[in-house]
Motif scaffolding. Structure first.
Motif, PDB file in Angstrom:
ATOM      1  N   PRO A 103       0.793  -1.237   0.056  1.00 25.03           N
ATOM      2  CA  PRO A 103      -0.025   0.135  -0.019  1.00 25.03           C
ATOM      3  C   PRO A 103       1.073   1.449   0.072  1.00 25.03           C
ATOM      4  O   PRO A 103       1.862   1.170   0.452  1.00 25.03           O
ATOM      5  CB  PRO A 103      -0.702  -0.112   1.370  1.00 25.03           C
ATOM      6  N   VAL A 104       0.301   2.298  -0.621  1.00 25.36           N
ATOM      7  CA  VAL A 104       1.115   3.733  -0.491  1.00 25.36           C
ATOM      8  C   VAL A 104       0.269   4.259   0.570  1.00 25.36           C
ATOM      9  O   VAL A 104      -0.976   4.450   0.518  1.00 25.36           O
ATOM     10  CB  VAL A 104       0.849   4.392  -1.719  1.00 25.36           C
ATOM     11  N   VAL A 105       1.159   5.029   1.352  1.00 24.83           N
ATOM     12  CA  VAL A 105       0.685   5.578   2.615  1.00 24.83           C
ATOM     13  C   VAL A 105       0.886   7.090   2.282  1.00 24.83           C
ATOM     14  O   VAL A 105       2.365   7.398   2.310  1.00 24.83           O
ATOM     15  CB  VAL A 105       0.967   5.292   3.865  1.00 24.83           C
ATOM     16  N   LEU A 106       0.402   8.150   2.209  1.00 23.62           N
ATOM     17  CA  LEU A 106       0.745   9.543   2.057  1.00 23.62           C
ATOM     18  C   LEU A 106       0.031  10.334   2.798  1.00 23.62           C
ATOM     19  O   LEU A 106      -1.017  10.123   3.083  1.00 23.62           O
ATOM     20  CB  LEU A 106       0.656   9.608   0.406  1.00 23.62           C
ATOM     21  N   ILE A 107       0.554  11.676   2.990  1.00 28.34           N
ATOM     22  CA  ILE A 107      -0.193  12.585   3.767  1.00 28.34           C
ATOM     23  C   ILE A 107      -0.421  13.805   2.731  1.00 28.34           C
ATOM     24  O   ILE A 107       0.580  14.164   2.102  1.00 28.34           O
ATOM     25  CB  ILE A 107       1.031  13.289   5.159  1.00 28.34           C
ATOM     26  N   GLU A 108      -1.452  14.183   2.839  1.00 32.92           N
ATOM     27  CA  GLU A 108      -2.152  15.128   1.941  1.00 32.92           C
ATOM     28  C   GLU A 108      -2.465  16.518   2.873  1.00 32.92           C
ATOM     29  O   GLU A 108      -3.108  16.295   3.784  1.00 32.92           O
ATOM     30  CB  GLU A 108      -3.174  14.732   1.115  1.00 32.92           C
ATOM     31  N   ILE A 109      -1.642  17.448   2.328  1.00 27.86           N
ATOM     32  CA  ILE A 109      -2.114  18.805   2.788  1.00 27.86           C
ATOM     33  C   ILE A 109      -2.626  19.635   2.017  1.00 27.86           C
ATOM     34  O   ILE A 109      -2.075  20.106   0.856  1.00 27.86           O
ATOM     35  CB  ILE A 109      -0.778  19.520   3.676  1.00 27.86           C
ATOM     36  N   GLN A 110      -3.978  20.036   2.243  1.00 28.86           N
ATOM     37  CA  GLN A 110      -4.832  20.562   1.244  1.00 28.86           C
ATOM     38  C   GLN A 110      -4.785  22.360   1.774  1.00 28.86           C
ATOM     39  O   GLN A 110      -5.117  22.460   2.984  1.00 28.86           O
ATOM     40  CB  GLN A 110      -6.301  20.492   1.087  1.00 28.86           C
ATOM     41  N   THR A 111      -4.420  23.061   0.774  1.00 26.92           N
ATOM     42  CA  THR A 111      -4.766  24.621   1.110  1.00 26.92           C
ATOM     43  C   THR A 111      -5.667  25.279   0.126  1.00 26.92           C
ATOM     44  O   THR A 111      -5.608  24.877  -0.921  1.00 26.92           O
ATOM     45  CB  THR A 111      -3.515  25.220   1.067  1.00 26.92           C
ATOM     46  N   GLY A 112      -6.483  26.121   0.808  1.00 26.15           N
ATOM     47  CA  GLY A 112      -7.517  26.876  -0.341  1.00 26.15           C
ATOM     48  C   GLY A 112      -8.502  27.367   0.436  1.00 26.15           C
ATOM     49  O   GLY A 112      -8.734  27.132   1.710  1.00 26.15           O
ATOM     50  N   SER A 113      -9.559  27.996  -0.188  1.00 26.40           N
ATOM     51  CA  SER A 113     -10.781  28.615   0.420  1.00 26.40           C
ATOM     52  C   SER A 113     -11.842  27.881   0.584  1.00 26.40           C
ATOM     53  O   SER A 113     -12.689  28.003   1.394  1.00 26.40           O
ATOM     54  CB  SER A 113     -11.090  29.869  -0.378  1.00 26.40           C
ATOM     55  N   TYR A 114     -11.925  26.448  -0.157  1.00 21.15           N
ATOM     56  CA  TYR A 114     -12.807  25.614  -0.146  1.00 21.15           C
ATOM     57  C   TYR A 114     -12.472  24.309  -0.104  1.00 21.15           C
ATOM     58  O   TYR A 114     -11.621  24.150  -1.175  1.00 21.15           O
ATOM     59  CB  TYR A 114     -14.068  25.803  -1.208  1.00 21.15           C
ATOM     60  N   LEU A 115     -12.639  23.421   0.976  1.00 21.44           N
ATOM     61  CA  LEU A 115     -11.812  22.165   0.835  1.00 21.44           C
ATOM     62  C   LEU A 115     -12.898  21.128   0.889  1.00 21.44           C
ATOM     63  O   LEU A 115     -12.508  19.809   1.261  1.00 21.44           O
ATOM     64  CB  LEU A 115     -11.062  21.967   2.160  1.00 21.44           C
TER      65      LEU A 115
END
Lengths: 477, 477
Positions: free
Chosen positions: A445-457
């Motif tokens: 499995p691929v384990v990744l951390i996603e960090i989203q930035t923006g005005s609407y998520l």
């Protein structure tokens, strides 16, 4: 000798075991009583028995990838997975399974099982099924009765003409609806009554005949929904148009309570419908305190104290007859005698608009799952797990940019047409608007951390260009 | 007219309000009853009153940055922050404050206050202090007595010679240790008894004289610890060598119970020591159900139900006289009559090695704070907040690499001698072994997500090259 096809019903989404069971991830898919889930245990219940075919699963669209993932983990290949376009209770679901079987195997026998009950002794169950086989082959409908040990008012009961003999099929006199306490006590005392476990064994032809006799109006829409079903990535999607016309009704009301060819096989093994937290406490087989996970108690009794994750420690002091269930996003604390009211409380929570009412913290998708680790002003952090060989859709977002950091496994990432491999410790930036895809070409499995930035998520900020799982625009990702 | 110096005692670390109050972040620093913390409320209690100097804080090394951060947020400049090298109870702490004051202001008056109690009516408190001022100036020691409304066995009591008159100082007959229920009921009925709030008003000289008379053995070590104190970044570190020689004893035992120059000013305002969760429930001023945060209840009474974060919803059904406190890493559920046993339960938890026993999920450092969002096999995700103008030490790690993604504010990052500015949406990779520093040169906090990967992720994997906060190798970061 005709083949026996287990039919696994798992479209239900009860909330009485909230917060562990939610609309988006109901109790049959939760490891409630051991390492495996109730659904996996049901799927394995008859597996490997001579003369038993691969199970047929009837579920809904939201649960289809949970079903395939859990079957794969249990090493079970389904015979078919039927998708109900909308919930219609058990009668249309079971009829659809019967008609689907009859199309290829006119002599098929079927064993219809709820998948959210617990039956720990598999051998005892198989013995009971074997005891009912001659009746089923003779065109009878066999139901299984649990020997009662208390005057339970939460179940339906089965009336027999004589005291039940273990492992011997006997004619059913009648179904008894959930009784009052007085009636339940009388039935318990008399001994001729068993609990209705909702498990049925019969030939598909006998079941079809019962529908023809007692609920003929269901036949045309369900038959058409099966005939026009569409194969989709290993699922069989029943046709929505005719399906919508089928009545929403349970198989008990539609045919079983009216049919006159029913037999009962008494089942003496342990059984629980795990219908509320009190039943879970009872099934834990402790007179007193049942705990699960990271729990410390002082002087607690008659209680169930449940911590769902090691990272959350639950401390109970001086509790009696109390249920505590702690999850990262929701905690239930209830008097044990009132756990039937959890359903009502969850409805109140939904009214308040709390996402915990229906949404599970871990969100399962065809390619794997994700969970939100932190949600802040203009940012969100997720843990994402991508199964080997799986791929997220080719997509873009209007309102958010994403950083991906791989912490385990190797991912293939394509951004605006340029592909690269990303392994542990590597990261990539997906600018707002970029067309991107994430795949797992590897064997772990691929384990990744996603960090989203923006005005609407929100999850619905998604434009899909290609999707191997055939999902649409704005649909969950 | 001599100046009045509030003395804020905040070195204590009770666990009776676990999980909200822990050794690493005790209850005085928690916003328990409103927007501000109990410590901030105590610091502001006399602020702005004519003749009142900036407060003197006595705390320990672990809490020093929490103290300065909370005072800064409350807009209060401390007169001094004394650091106790080790816990020695209240007598040495108060004596140290007195000797420190006397060095620069021989006529100083001092108002000694615990900072973990609640006194909502500030004006009423100031009036009581004003009522005691003439006595304090005349060399008397003034204590404040709370009018009891129940036969409380958890507090010490004060015996007066006559029925108390509000706002009028009267001589103290004697201290009464925590009584049995019978004695408490008798005192409540008689009316000449008040609760001891542990607040003292007197001249520093009178206090020193009381120590000379009743606990002379404390004078030499404490005086030497003050004389040899070392200024350190705005803190005054008492000298450890002599301090260790001071007896561990409360001011009540050491001098107050032996002195014969004590007066009592009755205080009629609301007061609570918030000594356990039952007291918090009582202070919420509801007869029945007190809730905090994201909580839904059905049919609960006599209960306190507390959710510490909006992301965690707590549901209570049919509870009576129950305390529920839910935090992301720990949940307490206790019978309300047994909340005194929380302390004991936390000791049991510590024995089991659970970090939740003592460590707060949010870790405060001189430069800001961090919290762990996820801890997995070979990776950890943290949210890190760096105050404006603050800087982490110049450091490197032997076992881990780090990714930083800025989600708010602007950071200056230096890696192996190369500095760059990083703002929202930008990221940087810190390879294993690289010498790095993070600073916040801006005017708003920097919020960043750190993803650590490596075989060992403990806080003590740190080599420090420079640190504006003067911390050592391997010390927390």
């Amino acid at each position: 000798m005709p083949e026996l096809h287990p039919i696994l019903l798992c479209g239900g989404s009860g909330t009485r075991l909230w917060p562990l069971s939610r609309k988006s991830f109901p109790k049959q898919f939760v490891p409630l009583t051991g390492e495996t889930t109730l659904f996996q245990a049901a799927a394995a219940r008859m597996a490997g028995t001579p003369g038993v075919a691969a199970p047929v699963v009837v579920t809904n669209s939201d649960f289809r990838f949970i079903v395939t993932e859990q079957l794969a983990h249990a090493g079970i290949d389904p015979g078919a997975v039927l998708i109900e376009p909308s919930p219609r209770n058990t009668a249309p679901a079971i009829l659809a399974a019967a008609l689907q079987l009859l199309a290829s195997d006119p002599g098929a026998l079927m064993l219809v099982m709820p998948t959210d009950h617990e039956i720990p002794d598999r051998e005892a169950f198989r013995a009971a099924v074997a005891a009912g086989m001659p009746q089923a082959q003779a065109g009878r409908i066999v139901t299984f009765g649990i020997r009662p040990d208390r005057p339970e008012t939460g179940y339906g009961w089965l009336e027999l003409s004589a005291l039940p003999e273990s492992g011997r099929a006997q004619p059913l006199v009648r179904f008894v609806e959930k009784p009052c306490a007085e009636r339940a006590a009388a039935m318990l005392a008399e001994g001729r009554y068993l609990w209705n476990a909702g498990i049925f064994l019969m030939s598909a032809a006998a079941l079809k005949a019962a529908f023809e006799a007692h609920a003929p109006e269901l036949l045309a829409p369900v038959a058409e929904a099966v005939r026009e079903a569409r194969a989709d990535l290993g699922f069989l999607r029943l046709a929505a148009g005719p399906w919508e016309k089928a009545r929403d009704i349970s198989v008990d009301f539609a045919v079983m309570e009216r049919a006159d060819n029913l037999d009962v096989v008494p089942f003496d093994g342990a059984w629980s419908d795990l219908g509320d937290w009190n039943a879970v406490w009872r099934a834990a087989e402790v007179q007193g305190l049942a705990t699960h996970g990271a729990v410390t108690t002082m002087d607690c009794s008659g209680s169930l104290i449940w911590s769902e994750t090691e990272a959350m420690h639950v401390m109970g002091i001086g509790l009696s007859d109390t249920v505590v269930v702690a999850m990262p996003d929701a905690v239930l604390v209830a008097d044990r005698s009132r756990t039937q009211e959890v359903k009502e409380a969850v409805a109140a929570l939904k009214q308040r608009g709390a996402r915990q009412a229906e949404i599970f913290p871990r969100d399962h998708r065809p390619w794997g799952w994700f969970e939100t680790l932190a949600l802040g002003d203009r940012f969100q952090v997720k843990r994402i797990v991508v199964h080997p060989g799986a791929a997220l859709s080719l997509q873009s977002h209007v309102h958010r940019a994403e950083h991906w950091v791989v912490v385990s496994g190797t991912a293939r990432v394509t951004i605006d047409g340029e592909a690269r491999l990303l392994t542990e410790n590597q990261s990539v930036y997906v600018p707002l608007g970029a067309v991107h895809r994430m795949e797992n070409p590897g064997r772990v499995p691929v384990v990744l951390i996603e960090i989203q930035t923006g005005s609407y998520l929100g999850e619905d900020d998604i434009i899909r260009y290609e999707d191997i799982y055939a999902r649409g625009q704005g649909a969950k990702g």
